[in-house]
Design a protein around this motif. Structure first.
Motif, PDB file in Angstrom:
ATOM      1  N   LEU A 262     -30.933  -3.190  -2.116  1.00 15.29           N
ATOM      2  CA  LEU A 262     -30.027  -2.758  -3.020  1.00 15.29           C
ATOM      3  C   LEU A 262     -30.066  -2.994  -4.554  1.00 15.29           C
ATOM      4  CD1 LEU A 262     -26.944  -1.557  -3.387  1.00 15.29           C
ATOM      5  CD2 LEU A 262     -26.148  -3.707  -2.822  1.00 15.29           C
ATOM      6  N   LEU A 287     -31.367   1.637  -2.115  1.00 10.48           N
ATOM      7  CA  LEU A 287     -30.162   2.126  -2.757  1.00 10.48           C
ATOM      8  C   LEU A 287     -29.761   1.791  -4.113  1.00 10.48           C
ATOM      9  CD1 LEU A 287     -27.442   3.919  -2.282  1.00 10.48           C
ATOM     10  CD2 LEU A 287     -26.364   2.079  -1.207  1.00 10.48           C
ATOM     11  N   TRP A 322     -20.353   0.593   1.237  1.00 12.97           N
ATOM     12  CA  TRP A 322     -21.145   0.169   2.487  1.00 12.97           C
ATOM     13  C   TRP A 322     -20.769  -1.021   3.096  1.00 12.97           C
ATOM     14  CZ3 TRP A 322     -22.344   0.546  -2.691  1.00 12.97           C
ATOM     15  CH2 TRP A 322     -22.708  -1.067  -3.400  1.00 12.97           C
ATOM     16  N   PHE A 327     -27.861  -5.380   3.475  1.00 16.30           N
ATOM     17  CA  PHE A 327     -29.057  -5.365   2.798  1.00 16.30           C
ATOM     18  C   PHE A 327     -29.902  -6.451   2.896  1.00 16.30           C
ATOM     19  CE2 PHE A 327     -26.434  -2.101   0.857  1.00 16.30           C
ATOM     20  CZ  PHE A 327     -27.193  -1.111   0.779  1.00 16.30           C
ATOM     21  N   VAL A 330     -30.837  -8.129  -2.826  1.00 16.59           N
ATOM     22  CA  VAL A 330     -29.961  -7.344  -3.524  1.00 16.59           C
ATOM     23  C   VAL A 330     -30.328  -7.754  -5.009  1.00 16.59           C
ATOM     24  CG1 VAL A 330     -27.734  -7.008  -4.466  1.00 16.59           C
ATOM     25  CG2 VAL A 330     -28.183  -7.173  -1.902  1.00 16.59           C
ATOM     26  N   SER A 374     -22.849  -8.109  -0.008  1.00 12.62           N
ATOM     27  CA  SER A 374     -23.686  -6.834   0.532  1.00 12.62           C
ATOM     28  C   SER A 374     -24.962  -7.459   1.014  1.00 12.62           C
ATOM     29  CB  SER A 374     -24.120  -6.212  -0.775  1.00 12.62           C
ATOM     30  OG  SER A 374     -22.920  -5.654  -1.248  1.00 12.62           O
TER      31      SER A 374
END
Length: 449
Positions: A262, A287, A322, A327, A330, A374
């Protein structure tokens, strides 16, 4: 074209920055095209505009010492021409008579004859001393007020001098070296996007491999667009420091799986393109999240041509859409004051204010919490800023981690192999005067549970 085209182009950029809040790095290429300047003439115009903008605070103090009215009462085009003349007189090898006469001609063309006579008198007075002489006349003494003296002598607002001094631990010699480095033009560094271009290709087109990034190459002269790899999007302009912090995230060990990455705050897309190229080779997906649509389009352009299945999402990274722990790695290249790139953004030191730091710090903290939310347990977060200001770097990380037992700091230094002078760790602060890069900060954080 009437007049002296390099100086006309430089003057146009100064006016655009002063009157329209333009960015010099965008206004300059347009001015060069309008005046059809290339080679040495383009280099002269760029140095005159950028150098004048970098030194604006000091030049304003000098001009103020030579006129009988407040600077805000001067016709703005006259003031910009006086700044341009002062820069030539105090910081270049342009002969004094040429610096004065060409600046007076600008005033005559863009203001009027009376203003030109005033400019002639003011610039002749400025030329009576060199910069050290004006520092002795106008600046505080070095012994009595080091910050004030360095602020004048090296053209940085006092609050930035203090911030750099804090980040460098109060080392006076290093502080002055850092200030000098901010006033040196930054070179153009390219990144060969993995799987799409190579450093060897860029070197074959006239670039020189960078010292540490295996994907970097320095372009000594000319426009990057003259290289086919840049025109085709297979390489892009990206400071070596920016490459190094992204590569550190990509190379630090993570237990499998390692296939979902990410990039928060991903615009304009340089780091995203580098990470995407690496991840494509590993069979993973990136992403890239960006709040602003126009910057998201730039990311999409940077990723175009990469064969991987990557995605660009327009959204607010502080409110993830999300799932938690989704992930493996990041990257958070957080919005910041940009104090680490003052050599590239000559006007920014005079536009930024101390109050900007507090507002950005709140956002940086919120984004870092989002990044940690995340990433999965065992995964890595890279917190990155293009600023050495302690209130945007180590203390943000300290505050976010305070009271948490589910995150550990990872020593980032081993993942910048060969790079010297990285300090005691675990975080890394790059510097223009030490490393020749922008002043990028990196903290690597591993979520443990």
């Amino acid at each position: 074209m009437k007049g002296d085209s390099p100086r006309e182009a430089a003057f146009e950029v100064l006016r655009a920055v002063s009157a329209d809040d333009a960015y010099a790095n965008l206004a300059m290429p347009a001015a060069l095209r309008r005046h059809e300047l290339r080679g040495r003439d383009a280099a002269l115009a760029t140095e005159l505009a950028y150098g004048t903008l970098r030194g604006q605070g000091t030049y304003d103090s000098v001009v103020a010492g030579c006129v009988t009215r407040p600077l805000e009462d001067l016709d703005p085009p006259l003031l910009d021409a006086l700044r341009l003349g002062a820069h030539q007189l105090l910081a270049t090898r342009v002969p004094a008579h040429a610096a004065v006469s060409t600046s007076v001609d600008l005033v005559r063309r863009h203001v009027n004859e009376g203003a030109a006579r005033m400019a002639n008198a003011v610039l002749r007075r400025i030329g009576e001393r060199d910069l050290d002489g004006w520092a002795a006349e106008l600046a505080p003494s070095r012994d009595a007020n080091l910050t004030g003296y360095l602020s004048f002598r090296h053209a940085h607002p006092a609050w930035i001098v203090r911030a750099l001094n804090d980040a460098l631990g109060g080392d006076e010699a290093e502080l002055e070296a850092a200030l000098r480095a901010d006033n040196e033009p930054a070179g153009v560094t390219l990144a060969a996007r993995p799987g799409r271009a190579t450093v060897e290709e860029l070197a074959g087109a006239g670039a020189r491999p960078t010292r540490w990034s295996p994907y970097g190459a320095e372009l000594e002269s000319g426009s990057p667009a003259r290289l086919a790899a840049v025109r085709e999007g297979r390489a892009g302009v990206q400071d070596e420091g920016s490459q190094l912090v992204a590569l550190a995230l990509a190379t630090a060990p993570v237990q499998p799986p390692d296939e979902r990455w990410l990039d928060l705050c991903a615009g304009p897309g340089g780091k995203a393109a580098l990470l995407a190229g690496l991840l494509t080779q590993r069979g993973g997906r990136l992403l890239a999240v960006e709040q602003h649509e126009h910057r998201a389009r730039l990311i999409a352009q940077a990723l175009a041509g990469d064969p991987g299945e990557h995605e660009v999402l327009v959204g607010d990274a502080t409110q993830p859409s999300w799932p938690e722990a989704d992930f493996d790695r990041v990257l958070l290249d957080a919005p910041c004051t940009g104090l680490g790139a003052l050599r590239r953004r000559p006007e920014s030191r005079w536009r930024r204010r101390p109050a900007d730091v507090a507002g950005l710090r709140r956002l940086q903290s919120d984004l870092l919490r989002s990044a940690l939310w995340s990433v999965r347990p065992g995964g890595l977060v890279a917190y990155v800023t293009c600023s050495p200001h302690l209130a945007e770097t180590v203390t943000v990380v300290d505050d976010v981690l305070r009271g948490r037992d589910d995150v550990e700091r990872v020593d980032a230094r081993p993942y910048l192999p060969g790079v010297p002078d990285l300090g005691d760790g675990p975080d890394v602060q790059l510097w223009p005067h030490r490393h020749g890069t922008d002043a990028m900060y990196l903290a690597l954080l591993r979520r443990t549970e």
